[in-house]
Each structure stands twice: as C-alpha cells, then as structure tokens.
Design a protein around this motif. Sequence first.
Motif, PDB file in Angstrom:
ATOM      1  N   ALA A  79       3.602 -12.902 -44.994  1.00 44.26           N
ATOM      2  CA  ALA A  79       4.728 -13.841 -45.049  1.00 44.26           C
ATOM      3  C   ALA A  79       5.562 -13.855 -43.772  1.00 44.26           C
ATOM      4  O   ALA A  79       6.125 -14.884 -43.403  1.00 44.26           O
ATOM      5  N   LEU A  80       5.664 -12.724 -43.082  1.00 41.00           N
ATOM      6  CA  LEU A  80       6.514 -12.624 -41.898  1.00 41.00           C
ATOM      7  C   LEU A  80       5.775 -13.109 -40.656  1.00 41.00           C
ATOM      8  O   LEU A  80       4.683 -12.624 -40.340  1.00 41.00           O
ATOM      9  N   LYS A  81       6.413 -14.061 -39.943  1.00 39.15           N
ATOM     10  CA  LYS A  81       5.835 -14.579 -38.705  1.00 39.15           C
ATOM     11  C   LYS A  81       6.939 -15.176 -37.852  1.00 39.15           C
ATOM     12  O   LYS A  81       7.871 -15.785 -38.369  1.00 39.15           O
ATOM     13  N   VAL A  82       6.840 -14.988 -36.550  1.00 44.47           N
ATOM     14  CA  VAL A  82       7.792 -15.568 -35.600  1.00 44.47           C
ATOM     15  C   VAL A  82       7.006 -16.454 -34.637  1.00 44.47           C
ATOM     16  O   VAL A  82       6.014 -16.014 -34.047  1.00 44.47           O
ATOM     17  N   ASP A  83       7.446 -17.711 -34.481  1.00 42.65           N
ATOM     18  CA  ASP A  83       6.783 -18.665 -33.582  1.00 42.65           C
ATOM     19  C   ASP A  83       7.792 -19.237 -32.605  1.00 42.65           C
ATOM     20  O   ASP A  83       9.016 -19.239 -32.865  1.00 42.65           O
ATOM     21  N   VAL A  84       7.309 -19.760 -31.491  1.00 44.80           N
ATOM     22  CA  VAL A  84       8.160 -20.461 -30.536  1.00 44.80           C
ATOM     23  C   VAL A  84       7.426 -21.692 -30.030  1.00 44.80           C
ATOM     24  O   VAL A  84       6.217 -21.656 -29.776  1.00 44.80           O
ATOM     25  N   ALA A  85       8.148 -22.789 -29.922  1.00 41.86           N
ATOM     26  CA  ALA A  85       7.632 -24.005 -29.303  1.00 41.86           C
ATOM     27  C   ALA A  85       8.314 -24.190 -27.959  1.00 41.86           C
ATOM     28  O   ALA A  85       9.502 -23.881 -27.805  1.00 41.86           O
ATOM     29  N   LYS A  86       7.566 -24.658 -26.974  1.00 35.86           N
ATOM     30  CA  LYS A  86       8.083 -24.917 -25.628  1.00 35.86           C
ATOM     31  C   LYS A  86       8.663 -23.656 -24.994  1.00 35.86           C
ATOM     32  O   LYS A  86       9.743 -23.684 -24.385  1.00 35.86           O
ATOM     33  N   GLY A  87       7.991 -22.549 -25.151  1.00 40.82           N
ATOM     34  CA  GLY A  87       8.449 -21.312 -24.548  1.00 40.82           C
ATOM     35  C   GLY A  87       7.555 -20.144 -24.902  1.00 40.82           C
ATOM     36  O   GLY A  87       6.499 -20.311 -25.521  1.00 40.82           O
ATOM     37  N   LYS A  88       7.977 -18.943 -24.505  1.00 39.05           N
ATOM     38  CA  LYS A  88       7.249 -17.718 -24.802  1.00 39.05           C
ATOM     39  C   LYS A  88       8.208 -16.666 -25.353  1.00 39.05           C
ATOM     40  O   LYS A  88       9.319 -16.500 -24.839  1.00 39.05           O
ATOM     41  N   LEU A  89       7.768 -15.973 -26.377  1.00 42.26           N
ATOM     42  CA  LEU A  89       8.569 -14.891 -26.943  1.00 42.26           C
ATOM     43  C   LEU A  89       8.627 -13.730 -25.960  1.00 42.26           C
ATOM     44  O   LEU A  89       7.620 -13.341 -25.371  1.00 42.26           O
ATOM     45  N   THR A  90       9.813 -13.165 -25.794  1.00 42.34           N
ATOM     46  CA  THR A  90       9.989 -12.005 -24.919  1.00 42.34           C
ATOM     47  C   THR A  90      10.479 -10.777 -25.678  1.00 42.34           C
ATOM     48  O   THR A  90      10.385  -9.661 -25.170  1.00 42.34           O
ATOM     49  N   GLU A  91      10.987 -10.970 -26.877  1.00 41.11           N
ATOM     50  CA  GLU A  91      11.430  -9.835 -27.697  1.00 41.11           C
ATOM     51  C   GLU A  91      11.424 -10.219 -29.159  1.00 41.11           C
ATOM     52  O   GLU A  91      11.900 -11.295 -29.525  1.00 41.11           O
ATOM     53  N   VAL A  92      10.862  -9.353 -29.986  1.00 40.37           N
ATOM     54  CA  VAL A  92      10.969  -9.491 -31.437  1.00 40.37           C
ATOM     55  C   VAL A  92      11.294  -8.116 -32.000  1.00 40.37           C
ATOM     56  O   VAL A  92      10.533  -7.169 -31.795  1.00 40.37           O
ATOM     57  N   THR A  93      12.412  -8.005 -32.678  1.00 37.91           N
ATOM     58  CA  THR A  93      12.826  -6.742 -33.284  1.00 37.91           C
ATOM     59  C   THR A  93      13.009  -6.947 -34.779  1.00 37.91           C
ATOM     60  O   THR A  93      13.815  -7.773 -35.199  1.00 37.91           O
ATOM     61  N   VAL A  94      12.239  -6.205 -35.564  1.00 37.71           N
ATOM     62  CA  VAL A  94      12.337  -6.257 -37.017  1.00 37.71           C
ATOM     63  C   VAL A  94      12.710  -4.875 -37.519  1.00 37.71           C
ATOM     64  O   VAL A  94      12.063  -3.886 -37.170  1.00 37.71           O
ATOM     65  N   LYS A  95      13.782  -4.817 -38.334  1.00 41.62           N
ATOM     66  CA  LYS A  95      14.259  -3.527 -38.849  1.00 41.62           C
ATOM     67  C   LYS A  95      14.522  -3.628 -40.342  1.00 41.62           C
ATOM     68  O   LYS A  95      14.892  -4.690 -40.857  1.00 41.62           O
ATOM     69  N   ASP A  96      14.336  -2.473 -41.028  1.00 43.75           N
ATOM     70  CA  ASP A  96      14.755  -2.422 -42.423  1.00 43.75           C
ATOM     71  C   ASP A  96      16.220  -1.995 -42.491  1.00 43.75           C
ATOM     72  O   ASP A  96      16.874  -1.798 -41.458  1.00 43.75           O
ATOM     73  N   ALA A  97      16.734  -1.837 -43.695  1.00 47.63           N
ATOM     74  CA  ALA A  97      18.155  -1.544 -43.864  1.00 47.63           C
ATOM     75  C   ALA A  97      18.557  -0.189 -43.290  1.00 47.63           C
ATOM     76  O   ALA A  97      19.729   0.047 -42.985  1.00 47.63           O
ATOM     77  N   LYS A  98      17.588   0.716 -43.116  1.00 53.94           N
ATOM     78  CA  LYS A  98      17.882   2.034 -42.557  1.00 53.94           C
ATOM     79  C   LYS A  98      17.689   2.070 -41.043  1.00 53.94           C
ATOM     80  O   LYS A  98      17.849   3.128 -40.428  1.00 53.94           O
ATOM     81  N   GLY A  99      17.316   0.949 -40.458  1.00 53.71           N
ATOM     82  CA  GLY A  99      17.141   0.891 -39.006  1.00 53.71           C
ATOM     83  C   GLY A  99      15.738   1.198 -38.527  1.00 53.71           C
ATOM     84  O   GLY A  99      15.491   1.204 -37.316  1.00 53.71           O
ATOM     85  N   ALA A 100      14.813   1.453 -39.449  1.00 53.67           N
ATOM     86  CA  ALA A 100      13.429   1.733 -39.051  1.00 53.67           C
ATOM     87  C   ALA A 100      12.770   0.436 -38.585  1.00 53.67           C
ATOM     88  O   ALA A 100      12.869  -0.603 -39.245  1.00 53.67           O
ATOM     89  N   LYS A 101      12.090   0.483 -37.445  1.00 49.27           N
ATOM     90  CA  LYS A 101      11.506  -0.712 -36.854  1.00 49.27           C
ATOM     91  C   LYS A 101      10.075  -0.958 -37.354  1.00 49.27           C
ATOM     92  O   LYS A 101       9.369  -0.038 -37.733  1.00 49.27           O
ATOM     93  N   VAL A 102       9.698  -2.206 -37.308  1.00 48.27           N
ATOM     94  CA  VAL A 102       8.349  -2.626 -37.698  1.00 48.27           C
ATOM     95  C   VAL A 102       7.600  -3.046 -36.435  1.00 48.27           C
ATOM     96  O   VAL A 102       8.091  -3.864 -35.654  1.00 48.27           O
ATOM     97  N   ASP A 103       6.422  -2.485 -36.234  1.00 48.53           N
ATOM     98  CA  ASP A 103       5.637  -2.861 -35.063  1.00 48.53           C
ATOM     99  C   ASP A 103       4.889  -4.156 -35.314  1.00 48.53           C
ATOM    100  O   ASP A 103       4.675  -4.564 -36.457  1.00 48.53           O
ATOM    101  N   GLY A 104       4.496  -4.835 -34.231  1.00 48.47           N
ATOM    102  CA  GLY A 104       3.816  -6.106 -34.366  1.00 48.47           C
ATOM    103  C   GLY A 104       3.020  -6.461 -33.134  1.00 48.47           C
ATOM    104  O   GLY A 104       3.000  -5.715 -32.153  1.00 48.47           O
ATOM    105  N   THR A 105       2.381  -7.615 -33.174  1.00 47.20           N
ATOM    106  CA  THR A 105       1.500  -8.047 -32.096  1.00 47.20           C
ATOM    107  C   THR A 105       1.825  -9.474 -31.681  1.00 47.20           C
ATOM    108  O   THR A 105       2.030 -10.353 -32.529  1.00 47.20           O
ATOM    109  N   LEU A 106       1.857  -9.711 -30.377  1.00 50.07           N
ATOM    110  CA  LEU A 106       2.090 -11.028 -29.805  1.00 50.07           C
ATOM    111  C   LEU A 106       0.755 -11.710 -29.544  1.00 50.07           C
ATOM    112  O   LEU A 106      -0.153 -11.111 -28.978  1.00 50.07           O
ATOM    113  N   THR A 107       0.622 -12.958 -29.971  1.00 50.08           N
ATOM    114  CA  THR A 107      -0.624 -13.709 -29.771  1.00 50.08           C
ATOM    115  C   THR A 107      -0.305 -15.086 -29.192  1.00 50.08           C
ATOM    116  O   THR A 107       0.851 -15.493 -29.089  1.00 50.08           O
ATOM    117  N   GLY A 108      -1.377 -15.800 -28.831  1.00 48.67           N
ATOM    118  CA  GLY A 108      -1.217 -17.153 -28.326  1.00 48.67           C
ATOM    119  C   GLY A 108      -0.456 -17.222 -27.025  1.00 48.67           C
ATOM    120  O   GLY A 108       0.268 -18.201 -26.781  1.00 48.67           O
TER     121      GLY A 108
END
Length: 410
Positions: A79-108
């Motif tokens: 369900a979770l996805k981040v997209d950008v049109a007319k640009g490139k993502l430079t940072e994505v930070t996902v955290k739970d309520a305790k501050g633990a981060k979720v790792d991910g992968t940049l594509t396209g």
Amino acid sequence: MNERPISGASAAGRRGRTGWALITGALVLSLAACGGGGGKGSGAGDGKGGSTQQGKQQSTAAVTISPKSGATGVDTSGALKVDVAKGKLTEVTVKDAKGAKVDGTLTGGGASWTPSTHLAAATRYTVHAVAKDSDGRESAEDSTFTTLTPKNTFLGTFTPEDGSTVGVGMPFSVNFTRGITNPQAVEKAIKITTQPAVDVEGHWFGNDRLDLRPEKYWKEGTKVTVDLDLDGVEGRAGVYGKQHKTVKFTIGRNQVSVVDAKKHTMKITQDGKVIKTLPVTTGKAGYDTWNGQMVISEKLSVTRMNGETVGYGGEYDIKDVPHAMRLTTSGTFIHGNYWGGDAFGNYNASHGCVGLRDVRGGYDSSVPAAWFFNHSLIGDVVVVQHSNDHTVDPSNGLNGWNMSWADWKK
C-alpha cells in the motif's frame, strides 16, 4: 531498470520496523534544508502537495504519497508508495510512532520509492518526501496513516532459546500456529546474520514448520542472530503475524557421536578426534534403531517411557528412565538404562532407542549414561550406522541433515 537506495543509514541496520530512510550520494539533504525549518514556502504537511519556493518560482516537481494522509486500516504490504512527476526524489523518510525508520528502494531513476519490507500492524506511520525538479527547485510532501488491526493472527514458536549455547547440528526451527500459504513473505521476514558469515537457507516441512541451517554443521564458536520480524506479515489470506523478536545463540564445541549398531559401541568425537568410546545397546530385531544423523532436541534428567505412546501397546512402562535425550519427534531417545543387564557392548535389546548403562535414580555420575548426558548439548549430533532400519525421515525431529543441500534449498 536500475534500482538504487536513498538513505544515510548503514546496510547492517535492521529491516522492517527498525529499518532506515535512504538518500542518494550527491543529493544528501537534511530535513531542515527541505523546507522544514519554518521559513517561507515550507511544506505544510497537510497532504495537499506543499512545496518549497526559491525566489518567486515554485518547483514543478509534484510529490504524491499513497496512502492518502489520514488513512486508516492500511494494508501492511503493497500500500505504501511515494511517486514524483516532473522531478526526482531526493529524500524519503518513513517512521513509526516510536521513531523507528523504514528502509526502502528508489526506482525509475528517482521517480518512485517503495518500502523494502512489510509494515507492522496497528501502527501509525509518518512520511516525509522531498524532490527536485530539473532546475533544482525543491518540493516537499508529508503524510500520516495507520495500518490495519488484524482479526486473525499467527505466532511462531522456535528453538533454540535466546541466549543459549548449542551443538553444531542445531538448526533454527520455527513452528507456526497457523498453516502458512505465503511462505515467501514469512521467509523474507526472518533474517539470520552470523559471525563468521555463512550462507543459511530455509526448508519447509509442511506448511507450519520452517527450519534454517547452513550447508554443513556450524563452525564452533559461531554467533547467530535471528531477527524474527513477523508483525504485520500476511502468512495466509487475512491472517497476520503478531510477533517481533530478536534471538541470539552461540555454537559450542564441535561434538559428534557415532553409534555402530553392529559393534554395539558409540564413539564420541570432538573436532573429529575420538575422546571416548562407550558400550551401547540399540534396537533389537523388529524394533531396529533408525540410521542417520540425529540432533539432540531435548534433555531430561528423568522421564517416563510408555510403549502406548509410540504404538508398542503395553510392552513397557518405565516411570524413571534416567539421563534421557530426545533424537526424534516419534520417540527415539539416547538414554540411561538400568535394566539391560549385560546387553551393553554385546547385543541389541531396546525398542529402538540407544541405551547406555546407568543406575536406577541416575545418582552415579561415573556410569556411561551420566557421563554422556553431562557432556552433551542440545544441538549435538548423534549418527547411527549399520542398523537394519531405514534412514530417519528429515522431518522426524531436527534431522534435516539427512537431506542433500540441493534438496534442502528446493
């Protein structure tokens, strides 16, 4: 299409709930540099496409976060996805309520970001994403959502125990409380790291048991860490894991014992050298002991053995069997025997177990059974040879060593 991570976290970090945000090399930006410092043009964090202005021109990069901000009951996978049109993502930070981060992968080429693993159930997450357009102007977007609360769950019971020291044959074995129909998702959620490093692979016995081991016996002194991150894993349709635990165990000295059913002896080896030879008795005709490599899975100072429990009717019922160690789920033990007379070293007299001379009550530490019990660990290997029976089934106890490596990895 190439994939590349974006984050400043180490690759050794934890996956899942304790994962990391990803950052591309030359595009590393702090949160404050992405419009979070309260200056003019800062992203409002309202999930409506806020952007950072440089001068009077607004960035053309349009960041979209799925699910929408404020969503509840979100699926833990896909369900979770981040997209950008007319640009490139430079940072994505996902955290739970305790501050633990979720790792991910940049594509396209920077057009999309997805998490590398599942999310935890019943958990609130925040997402902060930054992108640049072709002129280097930044745009930021923020969102919050909450994952679903499962109605049906499963757990995994495992061996060995956290903090234990075990023999070189010990697999990490997990039994699940529900049958698993999505084994790939479950395997992905169980991460094993070792020092020194060794390839560890899993094998399913049915749909409710997963064992993991290296190709050959563990090396003495190996330290094993298992991240059992089942929280939020959909193991079967509508049934989710509810468990996240780290288990650590250490491999002890290399001890393998070889029973010769024809010679009625057992040679105990450490690091390949024989340190002791003991007289034994194995299964008599019609009750022959299994051949093959068997792992000690349980140690009992004293136990009751009743033929009714293994299909032998009322042939025996011994209430105080001393120094008993389990070799198979079906009831094969190597144990002390105080009723065997002169059978040890001379002939086979048991109903399938491996017997060692003992005394009633097990009080004498000098007898063979006591010596072997005191010098054995859960996870030690006992190999039976030259019996008239077949090789033990790999699923009967922790005995997957009787499978080839190729079959194990199928």
